[in-house]
Design an enzyme around this catalytic site. Sequence first.
Site, PDB file in Angstrom:
ATOM      1  N   ASP A  68     -30.324 -41.049 -33.277  1.00 27.05           N
ATOM      2  CA  ASP A  68     -29.304 -42.355 -33.369  1.00 27.05           C
ATOM      3  C   ASP A  68     -28.103 -42.029 -34.197  1.00 27.05           C
ATOM      4  O   ASP A  68     -28.284 -41.220 -34.849  1.00 27.05           O
ATOM      5  CB  ASP A  68     -30.379 -43.296 -34.214  1.00 27.05           C
ATOM      6  CG  ASP A  68     -29.684 -44.601 -34.331  1.00 27.05           C
ATOM      7  OD1 ASP A  68     -29.163 -45.220 -33.458  1.00 27.05           O
ATOM      8  OD2 ASP A  68     -29.376 -44.966 -35.542  1.00 27.05           O
ATOM      9  N   ASP A 266     -33.258 -44.297 -38.523  1.00 27.32           N
ATOM     10  CA  ASP A 266     -33.421 -44.505 -39.902  1.00 27.32           C
ATOM     11  C   ASP A 266     -33.443 -46.052 -40.007  1.00 27.32           C
ATOM     12  O   ASP A 266     -33.783 -46.481 -41.011  1.00 27.32           O
ATOM     13  CB  ASP A 266     -32.212 -44.206 -40.669  1.00 27.32           C
ATOM     14  CG  ASP A 266     -30.999 -45.262 -40.344  1.00 27.32           C
ATOM     15  OD1 ASP A 266     -30.701 -44.977 -39.081  1.00 27.32           O
ATOM     16  OD2 ASP A 266     -30.151 -45.472 -41.419  1.00 27.32           O
ATOM     17  N   ASP A 270     -35.035 -48.815 -35.115  1.00 26.55           N
ATOM     18  CA  ASP A 270     -35.319 -47.453 -34.340  1.00 26.55           C
ATOM     19  C   ASP A 270     -36.990 -47.377 -34.464  1.00 26.55           C
ATOM     20  O   ASP A 270     -37.378 -46.534 -33.803  1.00 26.55           O
ATOM     21  CB  ASP A 270     -34.813 -46.366 -35.231  1.00 26.55           C
ATOM     22  CG  ASP A 270     -33.326 -46.503 -35.372  1.00 26.55           C
ATOM     23  OD1 ASP A 270     -32.753 -46.638 -34.209  1.00 26.55           O
ATOM     24  OD2 ASP A 270     -32.705 -46.128 -36.195  1.00 26.55           O
TER      25      ASP A 270
END
Length: 396
Positions: A68, A266, A270
């Site tokens: 990400d 994080d 997610d």
Amino acid sequence: LVFGPEPSYVTAILTAVAVLIIACPCAMGLATPAAIMVGIGKGAEYGVLIRGAGALESAHKVEVVVLDKTGTLTKARPEVTDIYAPDGNESGLLALAAAAERRSEHPLGIAVVESAAERGLTLEDATEFKAAPGAGIRARVNGTGLVIGNLGMMRRDGIRLNGMDVEADGFAAQGKTPMYVAADGDALGVLAVADGLKPESAEVVSTLKGQGVEVVMLTGDNERTAQAIAEQVGVERVVSEVLPSDKADVIRSLQAEGKRVAMVGDGVNDAPALAQADVGVAIGTGSDVSIEAADVTLVGGDLRGVSTLISLSRATMRVIRQNLFWAFAYNVALIPVAAGILYPLFASGGTPEALRPILGEHGFLNPVLAAGAMAFSSVSVITNSLRLKRFRPKNG
């Protein structure tokens, strides 16, 4: 009892005892858990907290690592870097946007509010605030309906861009995220927000490639911004303009290609992707929800822990295979000896003098030595597992 030497009854009992001792699978039972325990402990030394044996065993199979962008590759501290206001009133545009974003929990919205605070701007109260996940926000300030967000949101709301998409493209080409500010159907200006890359991001991507792992960057940014950031860190495959609710679908699509996928993230959004991945890795400085959903947590947020995890998993599995081989080889080699397979060789002439302490007079393994051999096999497996304590990640 029938073919053995006299006293046959005693010989049969001693042989049975020796076989039972040798056949005890202690070493095989220790082969995997001993290596796993040492591996998990070693990971903790390097700030890689592995929740269970399954994650450590699965990590060596990972073929794709999905990173990400925000908070993983970047510092998660976005800042307003540029303000484009055609009328020249940059402070007015920023104050208007910040007033609307005051109730936003998104990092970009928070960055806008903080930038206004740094300039000492007075913010009006906003009403009718509504967030559009992955796109922007809508709110009303002093009776004016504001729309703040990305290009897709502007198009869906039928906002006239008045040529501001050219400025936005310029910001995107620099790796910045453009945020349009619109009111009453017209774009008023563009704010550019940038989130600095972590110092180790490019190094980690390079290390993962060296390990034979494909790296994919996942982001909600527009394609141009995403590509600019990907070029800075060396990522070749980018999935951009992804809504928070669609991240897990991206992981599923990669798994549908037959690949083992690790997801690194994080944020709260997610969590579904972390749970869907074969190995979910959470950044320790991120949200509690993501940490709970993940199999592995990187303490302190150091992204180098991802490559350390893969290296450690491969080293651990290598040790487990060695342990199982030697434990199995021990049983295969000594069970026949304990059962008396050498007796026909020594039945007539007797055992050579040098072998008598081990095989006695007729080629049968001494039960006491069988017990010693069993203990030795267990000790050898544990000793081999402890070699993992010398593990050092290649990235230092």
